[in-house]
Design a protein around this motif. Sequence first.
Motif, PDB file in Angstrom:
ATOM      1  N   THR A  50      56.139 -21.033 -28.865  1.00 27.73           N
ATOM      2  CA  THR A  50      56.092 -21.269 -27.427  1.00 27.73           C
ATOM      3  C   THR A  50      55.486 -20.057 -26.755  1.00 27.73           C
ATOM      4  O   THR A  50      55.956 -18.928 -26.939  1.00 27.73           O
ATOM      5  N   LYS A  51      54.450 -20.313 -26.011  1.00 19.58           N
ATOM      6  CA  LYS A  51      53.767 -19.277 -25.247  1.00 19.58           C
ATOM      7  C   LYS A  51      54.135 -19.445 -23.776  1.00 19.58           C
ATOM      8  O   LYS A  51      53.937 -20.511 -23.191  1.00 19.58           O
ATOM      9  N   LEU A  52      54.689 -18.389 -23.207  1.00 22.77           N
ATOM     10  CA  LEU A  52      54.980 -18.384 -21.783  1.00 22.77           C
ATOM     11  C   LEU A  52      53.728 -17.968 -21.039  1.00 22.77           C
ATOM     12  O   LEU A  52      53.002 -17.072 -21.479  1.00 22.77           O
ATOM     13  N   VAL A  53      53.489 -18.606 -19.929  1.00 20.89           N
ATOM     14  CA  VAL A  53      52.387 -18.220 -19.065  1.00 20.89           C
ATOM     15  C   VAL A  53      53.011 -17.338 -17.987  1.00 20.89           C
ATOM     16  O   VAL A  53      53.800 -17.809 -17.168  1.00 20.89           O
ATOM     17  N   MET A  54      52.674 -16.062 -18.041  1.00 17.83           N
ATOM     18  CA  MET A  54      53.285 -15.067 -17.175  1.00 17.83           C
ATOM     19  C   MET A  54      52.288 -14.581 -16.127  1.00 17.83           C
ATOM     20  O   MET A  54      51.105 -14.405 -16.416  1.00 17.83           O
ATOM     21  N   ASP A  56      52.535 -11.384 -13.457  1.00 22.24           N
ATOM     22  CA  ASP A  56      53.419 -10.251 -13.214  1.00 22.24           C
ATOM     23  C   ASP A  56      54.628 -10.448 -14.142  1.00 22.24           C
ATOM     24  O   ASP A  56      54.451 -10.571 -15.327  1.00 22.24           O
ATOM     25  N   ASP A  57      55.823 -10.540 -13.624  1.00 24.25           N
ATOM     26  CA  ASP A  57      56.990 -10.748 -14.491  1.00 24.25           C
ATOM     27  C   ASP A  57      57.576 -12.149 -14.337  1.00 24.25           C
ATOM     28  O   ASP A  57      58.716 -12.398 -14.735  1.00 24.25           O
ATOM     29  N   LEU A  58      56.814 -13.064 -13.799  1.00 21.00           N
ATOM     30  CA  LEU A  58      57.295 -14.403 -13.509  1.00 21.00           C
ATOM     31  C   LEU A  58      56.745 -15.421 -14.505  1.00 21.00           C
ATOM     32  O   LEU A  58      55.543 -15.414 -14.808  1.00 21.00           O
ATOM     33  N   VAL A  59      57.629 -16.287 -15.021  1.00 20.11           N
ATOM     34  CA  VAL A  59      57.202 -17.385 -15.893  1.00 20.11           C
ATOM     35  C   VAL A  59      56.711 -18.512 -14.983  1.00 20.11           C
ATOM     36  O   VAL A  59      57.497 -19.108 -14.245  1.00 20.11           O
ATOM     37  N   VAL A  60      55.407 -18.803 -15.038  1.00 19.29           N
ATOM     38  CA  VAL A  60      54.848 -19.838 -14.167  1.00 19.29           C
ATOM     39  C   VAL A  60      54.593 -21.145 -14.922  1.00 19.29           C
ATOM     40  O   VAL A  60      54.419 -22.201 -14.303  1.00 19.29           O
ATOM     41  N   ALA A  61      54.571 -21.070 -16.254  1.00 19.89           N
ATOM     42  CA  ALA A  61      54.324 -22.260 -17.071  1.00 19.89           C
ATOM     43  C   ALA A  61      54.627 -21.896 -18.525  1.00 19.89           C
ATOM     44  O   ALA A  61      54.894 -20.736 -18.842  1.00 19.89           O
ATOM     45  N   TYR A  62      54.573 -22.886 -19.376  1.00 22.21           N
ATOM     46  CA  TYR A  62      54.683 -22.622 -20.806  1.00 22.21           C
ATOM     47  C   TYR A  62      53.993 -23.722 -21.578  1.00 22.21           C
ATOM     48  O   TYR A  62      53.764 -24.820 -21.081  1.00 22.21           O
ATOM     49  N   VAL A  63      53.652 -23.385 -22.815  1.00 28.11           N
ATOM     50  CA  VAL A  63      53.064 -24.349 -23.738  1.00 28.11           C
ATOM     51  C   VAL A  63      53.658 -24.087 -25.120  1.00 28.11           C
ATOM     52  O   VAL A  63      53.848 -22.942 -25.515  1.00 28.11           O
ATOM     53  N   SER A  64      53.991 -25.160 -25.797  1.00 25.23           N
ATOM     54  CA  SER A  64      54.553 -25.066 -27.138  1.00 25.23           C
ATOM     55  C   SER A  64      53.585 -25.743 -28.106  1.00 25.23           C
ATOM     56  O   SER A  64      53.149 -26.874 -27.861  1.00 25.23           O
ATOM     57  N   LEU A  65      53.252 -25.051 -29.179  1.00 28.36           N
ATOM     58  CA  LEU A  65      52.253 -25.538 -30.131  1.00 28.36           C
ATOM     59  C   LEU A  65      52.835 -25.642 -31.529  1.00 28.36           C
ATOM     60  O   LEU A  65      53.685 -24.839 -31.918  1.00 28.36           O
ATOM     61  N   LEU A  66      52.357 -26.612 -32.285  1.00 26.75           N
ATOM     62  CA  LEU A  66      52.761 -26.783 -33.674  1.00 26.75           C
ATOM     63  C   LEU A  66      51.650 -27.494 -34.428  1.00 26.75           C
ATOM     64  O   LEU A  66      50.703 -28.004 -33.822  1.00 26.75           O
ATOM     65  N   THR A  67      51.758 -27.508 -35.740  1.00 29.39           N
ATOM     66  CA  THR A  67      50.741 -28.199 -36.526  1.00 29.39           C
ATOM     67  C   THR A  67      51.016 -29.699 -36.508  1.00 29.39           C
ATOM     68  O   THR A  67      52.127 -30.155 -36.243  1.00 29.39           O
TER      69      THR A  67
END
Length: 194
Positions: A50-54, A56-67
Amino acid sequence: MDIEYIKENYRFETLGTKHDLSEFKCASDDLNDFLKNDALSQQNSKLNITKLVMCDDLVVAYVSLLTDTILLKDIRDEDIKQDIKDQLSLNSKKRKLPAIKIGRLAVDEKYSGKGLGSEILMSVLFNIKNIAENSVGLRFVTVEGYATAYNFYANHNFINLKKDDEKLKEKLDIIIERNPEETFYLYLDLRVLE
């Protein structure tokens, strides 16, 4: 925070225990729950990343990747299918082809509907394309998207698998009204990014 500032200054960080997820809230309770309760343990078990989209220090989105894999028979474009068959010298419709799956993609509701999701998706796709060109062979990106996200992915060249054709005979807005989290399987051929 200004959306244009976010678009110009966001970065990806791998989810870790140091991240404060308490303020993140997207439109889907399921996506919120995944991020706050399941993402890190699944990542630690090597089931996804899971990659957080940051910004500054705020989580604005995320994406989770797998095969993932996609069956040759589920690809709609007959020219692509024939090209793959020719390259692999195979005729089996059940042949599995390598893919990366976007397991989850969510934008905090404060920033949704402003183009940030598209910006993030394109960045992820170009990173996957780079992996495909330099690290490991794969040609497809898959997603199991909610009905509410179907048009978002379709607008970015994702195509539904044939197995969802029957569901899609019903109008999408009726499906969304009945069950907004009904899922559809879609795929993207990375060659559309060339």
